[in-house]
Design a protein around this motif. Structure first.
Motif, PDB file in Angstrom:
ATOM      1  N   ARG A 187       0.752  -1.258  -0.249  1.00  0.00           N
ATOM      2  CA  ARG A 187      -0.119  -0.010  -0.004  1.00  0.00           C
ATOM      3  C   ARG A 187       0.861   1.129  -0.185  1.00  0.00           C
ATOM      4  O   ARG A 187       1.812   1.381   0.910  1.00  0.00           O
ATOM      5  CB  ARG A 187      -0.793   0.051   1.325  1.00  0.00           C
ATOM      6  N   ASP A 188       0.618   2.031  -1.112  1.00  0.00           N
ATOM      7  CA  ASP A 188       1.554   3.249  -1.086  1.00  0.00           C
ATOM      8  C   ASP A 188       0.583   4.489  -1.009  1.00  0.00           C
ATOM      9  O   ASP A 188      -0.125   4.510  -1.746  1.00  0.00           O
ATOM     10  CB  ASP A 188       2.282   3.187  -2.509  1.00  0.00           C
ATOM     11  N   ILE A 189       0.815   5.286   0.012  1.00  0.00           N
ATOM     12  CA  ILE A 189       0.090   6.326   0.207  1.00  0.00           C
ATOM     13  C   ILE A 189       0.516   7.923  -0.343  1.00  0.00           C
ATOM     14  O   ILE A 189       0.142   8.832  -0.184  1.00  0.00           O
ATOM     15  CB  ILE A 189      -0.382   6.584   1.656  1.00  0.00           C
ATOM     16  N   GLY A 190       1.738   7.433  -1.058  1.00  0.00           N
ATOM     17  CA  GLY A 190       2.284   8.794  -1.778  1.00  0.00           C
ATOM     18  C   GLY A 190       3.264   9.534  -1.092  1.00  0.00           C
ATOM     19  O   GLY A 190       4.148  10.306  -1.794  1.00  0.00           O
ATOM     20  N   TYR A 191       3.705   9.123   0.190  1.00  0.00           N
ATOM     21  CA  TYR A 191       4.949   9.725   0.630  1.00  0.00           C
ATOM     22  C   TYR A 191       5.325   8.461   1.889  1.00  0.00           C
ATOM     23  O   TYR A 191       4.533   7.716   2.150  1.00  0.00           O
ATOM     24  CB  TYR A 191       4.449  10.948   1.484  1.00  0.00           C
ATOM     25  N   GLY A 192       6.512   8.559   2.446  1.00  0.00           N
ATOM     26  CA  GLY A 192       7.033   7.891   3.098  1.00  0.00           C
ATOM     27  C   GLY A 192       7.093   6.675   2.703  1.00  0.00           C
ATOM     28  O   GLY A 192       7.087   6.146   1.498  1.00  0.00           O
ATOM     29  N   TYR A 193       7.510   5.505   3.408  1.00  0.00           N
ATOM     30  CA  TYR A 193       7.375   4.214   2.929  1.00  0.00           C
ATOM     31  C   TYR A 193       6.433   3.530   2.839  1.00  0.00           C
ATOM     32  O   TYR A 193       5.377   3.470   3.752  1.00  0.00           O
ATOM     33  CB  TYR A 193       8.482   3.312   4.076  1.00  0.00           C
TER      34      TYR A 193
END
Length: 301
Positions: A121-127
């Motif tokens: 799951r990629d929320i667009g920032y961070g890891y």
């Protein structure tokens, strides 16, 4: 009926339900990749599952990456689905076909085999958040539900389906019903939902019978304070590949490799695994990449 996603709640917000119809995007994937019947069902189910998982994300631009690595003849599946309603994906061996299973249905479980489900799951920032679970059946729906229960600790009932005939995909989509933390301790509620979802003969038979998503929701949750959101999100097969990106990837090969392509092949050809789009770069375009690399090298030097 247009490909769409509809959300609903029930039990005073203790139940979350999401339904998707994915007929057209599944048919587009079938045509783009030249999928067999069983490969169409496997990829179609995974794309619907990816869209259902992505629907719970909050931040614009969020995406879910679903990868199945297994020992079956299908050779694995990769799907990328976004909160924005876009999805793309492919299978490793698109032409694999198997006899029907003992129930007379497409043998997706046999085609997938044993292995693991990987979700990022990629929320667009961070890891990005990633998790892995072992496949329980290879039928996709059971495996995604197993992931949701074990990795996200959310009691979930999931049904996915794809019907593909001689003329292509005529019904595809899925339904996800989850008991949220505020109601998860109500064991009777959880058992009731699991029983109702498991009693369904499948998702595609409902669509073929003319049922709409709101009608399916009503049959399952109509006596539990059902509230259907009025917004309908449109869904589509979409890949962000482009010729510029292909040139960028070719450039990373370096001047020597590019020169070799010019001499041996008089150019280069690249195919996007996600959408099957074929890109061709001429010898002149490769030569320009070499000039760009030499220019960048002299500037940095």
């Amino acid at each position: 009926m247009a490909d769409q996603l509809i959300r609903a709640t029930a039990a005073d917000g203790g139940i979350r339900a999401v339904g998707v119809i994915t007929n057209r995007l599944t048919e587009e994937a079938r045509q783009r990749h030249g999928l067999s019947y069983v490969a169409t069902a496997a990829l179609g189910r995974t794309m619907a599952g990816g869209l259902l998982m992505a629907s719970s994300m909050k931040r614009p631009g969020s995406r879910v990456n679903v990868r199945i690595k297994s020992d079956g003849p299908l050779g694995g599946i990769l799907v990328d689905a976004g909160l924005d309603g876009t999805v793309r994906g492919y299978v490793a061996n698109p032409s694999v076909e198997l006899p029907p299973n003992e129930k007379g249905k497409l043998d997706v479980g046999g085609a997938v085999g044993k292995g693991y489900l990987y979700v990022v799951r990629d929320i667009g920032y961070g890891y990005p958040y990633s998790s892995t679970v072992e496949l329980v059946s290879g039928e996709i729906g059971d495996d995604v539900a197993h992931y949701l229960v074990n990795s996200e600790q959310t009691p979930s009932a999931l049904v996915l389906g794809v019907f593909v005939g001689a003329s292509g995909v005529t019904a595809a989509g899925g339904l996800l019903v989850q008991v949220l933390p505020k109601a998860a301790r109500d064991e009777a509620l959880v058992e009731t939902l699991e029983s109702r979802v498991s009693s369904l003969s499948g998702f595609t038979p409902l669509l073929q019978a003319g049922k709409t998503l709101p009608e399916i929701f009503d049959d399952l949750l109509g006596d539990m304070g059902l509230s259907i959101f009025p917004e309908r999100q449109m869904l589509r097969f979409h890949c962000g590949c482009s010729f510029d990106r292909v040139l960028g990837a070719l450039k990373m090969l370096g001047a020597e490799e590019l020169q070799d392509m010019i001499i041996k092949d008089n150019g280069a050809e690249a195919t996007c695994e996600f959408c099957g789009e074929v890109y061709q770069a001429s010898s002149n375009q490769l030569a320009k990449l070499i000039v760009d690399l030499e220019t960048e090298s002299s500037v940095s030097g």
